[in-house]
Design an enzyme around this catalytic site. Structure first.
Site, PDB file in Angstrom:
ATOM      1  N   ARG A  98       9.633  44.942  25.768  1.00 39.59           N
ATOM      2  CA  ARG A  98      10.473  43.855  26.279  1.00 39.59           C
ATOM      3  C   ARG A  98      11.606  43.478  25.333  1.00 39.59           C
ATOM      4  O   ARG A  98      12.717  43.193  25.775  1.00 39.59           O
ATOM      5  CB  ARG A  98       9.593  42.628  26.562  1.00 39.59           C
TER       6      ARG A  98
ATOM      7  N   LEU B 292      -2.813  38.327  29.525  1.00 41.81           N
ATOM      8  CA  LEU B 292      -4.047  38.069  30.269  1.00 41.81           C
ATOM      9  C   LEU B 292      -5.232  38.693  29.544  1.00 41.81           C
ATOM     10  O   LEU B 292      -6.329  38.135  29.514  1.00 41.81           O
ATOM     11  CB  LEU B 292      -3.934  38.634  31.682  1.00 41.81           C
TER      12      LEU B 292
END
Length: 667
Positions: free
Chosen positions: A338, A470
């Protein structure tokens, strides 16, 4: 400078966690019934921790400022959750996930924690399947996987574009079972405003009932902070508007070191900013980069024509498009990490090739994927592979089955059909790798106070790989904290109930009331959001996607002046003993105004570029991040000393015995 003891177990990396679990102290089931634990936050880490601790027999008090645990921001996670199960047979392994995570974090994370995360990742999937989480499956019924940025394998399990929601519902159902049994006492619409220490140990919190305004004392033998990250220090971010740093900041001010605050992730696939009055940003899942190709026009005149509405992107010939990620990083292409993708998009837009009205957007195009899937389906079904309209229809059906809810969300916000015209995306603040410093047991520098999930700093280094948030949240809550907290609580089996009728609770409550009254009595002229927006602009412009010494020093000065003005001139209407959202917001922004300064101070001190922290003075001739491993291979852990400018730096040196420390390359 204190020496930070991370309590990393001895022995080979692959055996550390197993040996640690074998050697730590335990609390027997009968004694767990007399021990209380407070968990602040009900997202994936807090919800899973509360449910698991209650299942083990502890008495759990769970707090969230939302009206239901289901409102936690974990629900917004879209793309998936990583696990090293190697279902695709493409070479994945625990070591490969460990390696990808350390490399993706630009070699600024703790080896032992990351290996443990990779090790327990497979258990998370089994746990969630047992709870009924509807993960996507392939034609044969096995769980399906897709790939995310920074890796060369497919290890991301997903539930369409709603993975966080489905995982949170699994944790919520586990919590509800324990609420029904009476093992979890749920405090919705309650906000933690301070931690209470007795004899140096965390023994409770002061909370405010957000509906009635009542100030409450709650005691426990241990306190767990699971309140998420601090991305909203930028005001505009992909976080829910209520997300804040307050719980983490309150324990920082009582002795918990705050680590790497400048390590903040900018996500590359966000819907661009539309105007000055916008209050939050919307994320388009990284999973879209599996099939979407990112590009801008090759020629600046074409970019200008698109911005002026004189040229449609679909009218631009293929040879006039610059697929810049594929050009710069051929090995990973559109699936670079990212931070790399975000800086590359910013570079193109800064150079004049942006494609929306503000010039701050690039395209995410699915035309090739639609054609590819369409031809594959036509071939499978024995249909005409030369029928363009048929190919388009079949391809769109596949894309819809994989990403339909994301495409629908984009169209509702932008009023453009992404099946027909490319999506527009631009980087935005998303996740915070920095957070409360914790040791291997997830305990902060306050004995008895633990921090889990995004609230701590532990696993992602300077950049988080997609679909790992997560994973960390559930790993901490289901499979790490329930073991390690017992090692601490084993000394409390004879302590008995913790009284709230003590001078420590009384003093903490007084400090909370004094601050609330100070906000109400300021009688200023500006609402809270006025200061939050000003802070956000300082942070984005001077501490955002790139930083330099001049801007960081300026930011520190501006934030100090803004904070002084805030306390003199903020206007908070209403009273403290009633529902007062502006009062609650004032407390959160006050904490952001302190964190923002420490953030800039940390960025100024770290004179290197790594992951999401990009110092303009430290880059390669090609514009890539240039680390300084000789001087900065450490965790920056800051101790509170009265105000951010006086914070004292403590270092946890990072060692890499199992991975070669080398320059990241995705080319």
């Amino acid at each position: 400078m204190a020496v930070l003891d991370s309590k990393i177990p001895e022995g080979p990396l692959a055996d550390k966690w197993t040996q640690h679990k074998n050697n730590i102290d335990l609390v027997n089931p009968a004694n767990k019934r007399s021990i209380d634990v407070i968990v602040v936050g009900t997202g994936l880490s807090g919800g899973s921790a509360a449910a698991t601790l209650a299942e083990l027999g502890y008495n759990v008090k769970s707090f969230c400022f939302q009206d239901s645990p289901r409102r936690a921001h974990s629900i917004a996670a879209q793309g998936g959750i990583n696990a090293a199960k190697n279902y695709q047979g493409d070479g994945d392994s625990i070591y490969r996930l460990f390696y990808d995570t350390v490399k993706g974090g630009d070699y600024r994370s703790r080896e032992a924690n990351v290996y443990r995360l990779a090790e327990v990742s497979a258990n998370i999937i089994d746990q969630c399947v047992a709870q009924g989480v509807p993960f996507a499956r392939d034609y044969g019924g096995l769980l399906n996987n897709r790939s995310f940025g920074g890796v060369l394998v497919s290890r991301t399990f997903y539930a369409k574009g709603q993975t966080g929601q489905q995982l949170l519902l699994g944790a919520y159902s586990a919590m509800n079972r324990q609420i029904g049994r009476g093992k979890i006492k749920m405090y919705n619409r309650h906000e933690m405003l301070d931690i209470v220490k007795v004899d140096g140990k965390a023994r409770g919190i002061i909370a405010r009932n957000l509906v009635t305004g009542e100030i409450e004392r709650h005691s426990a033998h241990a306190v767990v902070i699971a309140s998420g990250g601090y991305g909203n220090v930028f005001f505009l971010s992909t976080n829910a508007m209520g997300s804040n740093v307050s719980a983490a900041w309150k324990i920082h001010k009582k002795g918990a070191y705050f680590a790497n605050p400048c390590f903040t992730q900018i996500h590359p696939t966000c819907i661009p900013v539309s105007g000055e009055d916008q209050s939050k940003l919307t994320l388009m899942s990284e999973s879209l980069r599996n099939d979407g190709r990112i590009w801008v026009p090759k020629n600046e005149k074409d970019a200008l024509a698109i911005r002026e509405g004189k040229l449609k992107p679909t009218e631009l010939p293929e040879d006039q498009r610059d697929y810049f990620l594929e050009r710069r990083y051929p090995a990973f292409g559109n699936l670079v990490p990212r931070d790399v993708a975000s800086r590359a998009a910013k570079e193109r837009c800064d150079a004049g090739f942006g494609v929306n009205a503000t010039g701050e957007a690039v395209y995410l195009d699915f035309a090739d994927a639609i054609t590819r899937y369409g031809k594959e389906q036509a071939h499978v079904k024995g249909l005409d592979e030369d029928d363009a309209s048929l190919i388009e229809k079949l391809g769109k059906d596949i894309i819809k089955s994989k990403y339909g809810n994301l495409f629908q969300m984009y169209e509702k916000i932008i009023d453009q059909n992404p099946y027909e015209t490319p999506m527009m995306i631009y980087p935005a603040v998303h996740y915070t790798m920095g957070g409360v410093w914790v040791d291997y047991n997830l305990m902060t520098t306050i004995p008895g106070c633990f921090a889990i999930g995004e609230a701590n700093f532990s696993d992602h280094g300077a950049n988080r790989l997609g679909a790992s948030a997560l994973m960390q949240g559930l790993a901490d809550g289901y499979f790490v904290l329930p073991y390690t907290i017992g090692d601490y609580l084993s000394d409390d089996i004879r302590t008995g109930p913790i009284s709230t009728d003590t001078s420590e609770f009384e003093q903490a409550e007084k400090e909370v009331r004094d601050q609330l009254n100070a906000f109400l009595n300021a009688n200023g002229t500006h609402p809270v959001d006025y200061y939050h927006k000003k802070l956000g602009k300082i942070m984005w412009n001077k501490c955002g996607m790139s930083r330099n010494e001049k801007d960081l020093k300026s930011a520190i000065k501006e934030i100090q002046e803004l904070r002084d003005d805030f306390y003199k001139n903020v206007r908070v209407p209403g009273t403290a003993d009633s529902f007062n959202e502006e009062l609650a917001k004032a407390g959160r922004v006050a904490d952001f105004l302190e964190l923002g300064e420490l953030f800039a101070k940390d960025a100024l001190d770290r004179f290197e570029s790594c992951g999401g922290h990009f110092r303009e003075e430290s880059q390669t001739p090609e514009g890539e991040a240039l680390r300084d491993d000789k001087n900065y291979t450490f965790v920056s852990a800051w101790e509170y000393k009265g105000k951010p400018s006086d914070a004292v730096l403590h270092k946890e040196e990072l060692t890499y015995d199992n991975i070669e420390l080398k320059t990241r390359s995705y080319k």
